[in-house]
Design an enzyme around this catalytic site. Structure first.
Site, PDB file in Angstrom:
ATOM      1  N   ASP A   1       6.854   0.900   2.337  1.00  0.00           N
ATOM      2  CA  ASP A   1       6.604  -0.045   1.238  1.00  0.00           C
ATOM      3  C   ASP A   1       7.610   0.210   0.103  1.00  0.00           C
ATOM      4  O   ASP A   1       8.147  -0.725  -0.498  1.00  0.00           O
ATOM      5  CB  ASP A   1       5.194   0.133   0.672  1.00  0.00           C
ATOM      6  CG  ASP A   1       4.103  -0.004   1.709  1.00  0.00           C
ATOM      7  OD1 ASP A   1       3.898   0.943   2.492  1.00  0.00           O
ATOM      8  OD2 ASP A   1       3.460  -1.067   1.754  1.00  0.00           O
TER       9      ASP A   1
ATOM     10  N   ASP B   1       0.874  -1.190   0.000  1.00  0.00           N
ATOM     11  CA  ASP B   1       0.000   0.000   0.000  1.00  0.00           C
ATOM     12  C   ASP B   1       0.906   1.234   0.000  1.00  0.00           C
ATOM     13  O   ASP B   1       0.880   2.070   0.887  1.00  0.00           O
ATOM     14  CB  ASP B   1      -0.972   0.011   1.197  1.00  0.00           C
ATOM     15  CG  ASP B   1      -0.251   0.114   2.539  1.00  0.00           C
ATOM     16  OD1 ASP B   1      -0.840   0.695   3.486  1.00  0.00           O
ATOM     17  OD2 ASP B   1       0.899  -0.356   2.666  1.00  0.00           O
TER      18      ASP B   1
ATOM     19  N   HIS C   1       9.300  -0.707   8.955  1.00  0.00           N
ATOM     20  CA  HIS C   1       8.317  -1.784   9.086  1.00  0.00           C
ATOM     21  C   HIS C   1       8.383  -2.766   7.903  1.00  0.00           C
ATOM     22  O   HIS C   1       8.732  -3.921   8.061  1.00  0.00           O
ATOM     23  CB  HIS C   1       6.906  -1.196   9.163  1.00  0.00           C
ATOM     24  CG  HIS C   1       6.715  -0.216  10.276  1.00  0.00           C
ATOM     25  ND1 HIS C   1       6.858  -0.530  11.610  1.00  0.00           N
ATOM     26  CD2 HIS C   1       6.386   1.101  10.243  1.00  0.00           C
ATOM     27  CE1 HIS C   1       6.627   0.545  12.345  1.00  0.00           C
ATOM     28  NE2 HIS C   1       6.327   1.537  11.550  1.00  0.00           N
ATOM     29  N   ASP C   2       8.035  -2.309   6.731  1.00  0.00           N
ATOM     30  CA  ASP C   2       7.881  -3.217   5.576  1.00  0.00           C
ATOM     31  C   ASP C   2       9.198  -3.842   5.109  1.00  0.00           C
ATOM     32  O   ASP C   2       9.225  -5.035   4.776  1.00  0.00           O
ATOM     33  CB  ASP C   2       7.189  -2.481   4.423  1.00  0.00           C
ATOM     34  CG  ASP C   2       5.796  -2.011   4.814  1.00  0.00           C
ATOM     35  OD1 ASP C   2       5.284  -1.066   4.192  1.00  0.00           O
ATOM     36  OD2 ASP C   2       5.223  -2.581   5.766  1.00  0.00           O
TER      37      ASP C   2
HETATM   38  O1  RIB Z   1       1.904  -0.138  10.843  1.00  0.00           O
HETATM   39  C1  RIB Z   1       2.869  -0.039   9.833  1.00  0.00           C
HETATM   40  C2  RIB Z   1       2.324  -0.497   8.523  1.00  0.00           C
HETATM   41  O2  RIB Z   1       1.190   0.291   8.143  1.00  0.00           O
HETATM   42  C3  RIB Z   1       3.322  -0.337   7.364  1.00  0.00           C
HETATM   43  O3  RIB Z   1       3.096  -1.334   6.428  1.00  0.00           O
HETATM   44  C4  RIB Z   1       2.973   1.005   6.793  1.00  0.00           C
HETATM   45  O4  RIB Z   1       3.343   1.120   5.419  1.00  0.00           O
HETATM   46  C5  RIB Z   1       1.475   0.993   6.921  1.00  0.00           C
HETATM   47  O5  RIB Z   1       0.955   0.256   5.823  1.00  0.00           O
HETATM   48 CA    CA Z   2       2.680  -0.672   4.117  1.00  0.00          CA
END
Ligand code: RIB
Ligand code: CA
Length: 313
Positions: free
Chosen positions: A16, A11, A239-240
């Site tokens: 990402d 997303d 995160h990703d």
């Molecule tokens: O909580 C973090 C996630 O939510 C990540 O994937 C960020 O890109 C959002 O999609």
């Molecule tokens: Ca994401």
């Protein structure tokens, strides 16, 4: 060595984009396709961002548009963190890449059914709407995927509510379906990803790497870092990209296998990831859950990924 075939479901938002960057020129992964869902922003924006990133990095991969929102709930984008565009910061030239016409969920079901069993790995870094829809279309893909790596959930406290991480919160019904599907799930939760934070010093160091990769990383992370500091009082977390690190170097992580599901009824607890730590539900574990990551070795991986774009002036 044969590269591992990977489909990224994104997303596209800032982190990402870094996951796409890491997978796009990975030494061990072959990026087969990118499927896009609404999440951080509307689908039109996350799709455009994904196409812009692939175009800027000269990644010749098909991009498929997917769900415009969660299965049952209205979309709740995250403009505070990712901006109105969903990827504020980088300035992209007019994008010449076009997305495919086939819906992402249909593509996922078709591609996984057509490929030999156990050869396709899917990495989901947004709400699980596309993955759940593909499973509803063709439940047998659950056992045919080699692995489904998910950035989502929070075993401890959340980031969008005290109880929930954004991707799980955004489409909890989709997450419930995915966790119950029988797929070979590896969950990379917020508890792990929030320990991989981008400091000013590290951003300055990475920004000195020549090439399009570091240029895009710097422009996006500068904006993402400022938003994280302003609105959540935290440094920018990777995160990703942690999902790509798992596939490239699983020994960076410690994990445990547990039964996990997602709350869909709660108001305070909507989207909460519920892990059965003690086995009290007497249900077989349905996910491998990451517990820790060696953050320094993650940064070594990311730096190497950026350096692979040096020839892309
Ligand atoms: O909580 C973090 C996630 O939510 C990540 O994937 C960020 O890109 C959002 O999609
Ligand atoms: Ca994401």
């Amino acid at each position: 060595m044969t590269k591992r075939t990977v489909i990224l479901d994104v997303d596209t938002g800032h982190d990402d984009a870094v996951a796409i960057m890491m997978a796009g020129r990975s030494r061990t992964l072959r990026l087969d396709a990118v499927t896009v869902t609404a999440g951080n922003q509307t689908l039109d924006k996350t799709l455009r961002n994904t196409l812009n990133v692939c175009s800027a990095l000269s990644l010749k991969v098909p991009v498929y548009p997917g769900m415009r929102g969660p299965l049952l709930r209205p979309l709740e984008p995250a403009p505070l963190i990712h901006g109105e565009s969903g990827l504020d910061g980088p300035k992209f030239p007019e994008c010449t890449l076009e997305s495919r016409k086939e819906h992402a969920a249909v593509f996922l079901a078709r591609r996984i059914m057509k490929a030999p069993a156990g050869t396709i790995t899917v990495v989901a870094t947004g709400p699980l709407s596309n993955i759940a829809m593909a499973l509803l279309l063709e439940p047998s893909i659950a056992k045919r995927m080699r692995e489904l790596v998910i950035m989502g959930g929070a075993v401890g406290w959340g980031n969008i509510t005290p109880a929930a991480e954004y991707n799980s919160y955004a489409d909890p019904e989709a997450a419930r379906i995915v966790y119950a599907s029988g797929a070979s799930i590896t969950l990379i939760p917020l508890d792990v990803t929030r320990t991989v934070t981008l400091t000013k010093e590290r951003l300055a160091h990475l920004s000195r790497i020549p090439g399009k990769g570091a240029e895009l990383f710097t422009a996006s992370m500068t904006c993402y870092s400022a938003a994280c500091a302003k609105y959540i009082g935290e440094s920018a977390s990777m995160h990703d990209p942690c999902c790509i690190a798992w596939l490239e170097k699983p020994d960076l992580f410690t994990t445990e296998k547990k039964f996990v599901s997602v709350e869909t009824e709660g108001t305070l607890t909507r989207g909460a990831t519920v892990v059965d730590h003690t086995g009290v539900l007497k249900k077989d574990p349905n996910a491998r859950i990451a517990l820790t990551i060696d953050a320094q070795r993650f940064w070594d991986l990311l730096e190497a990924a950026l350096q692979r774009y040096q020839m892309l002036a």
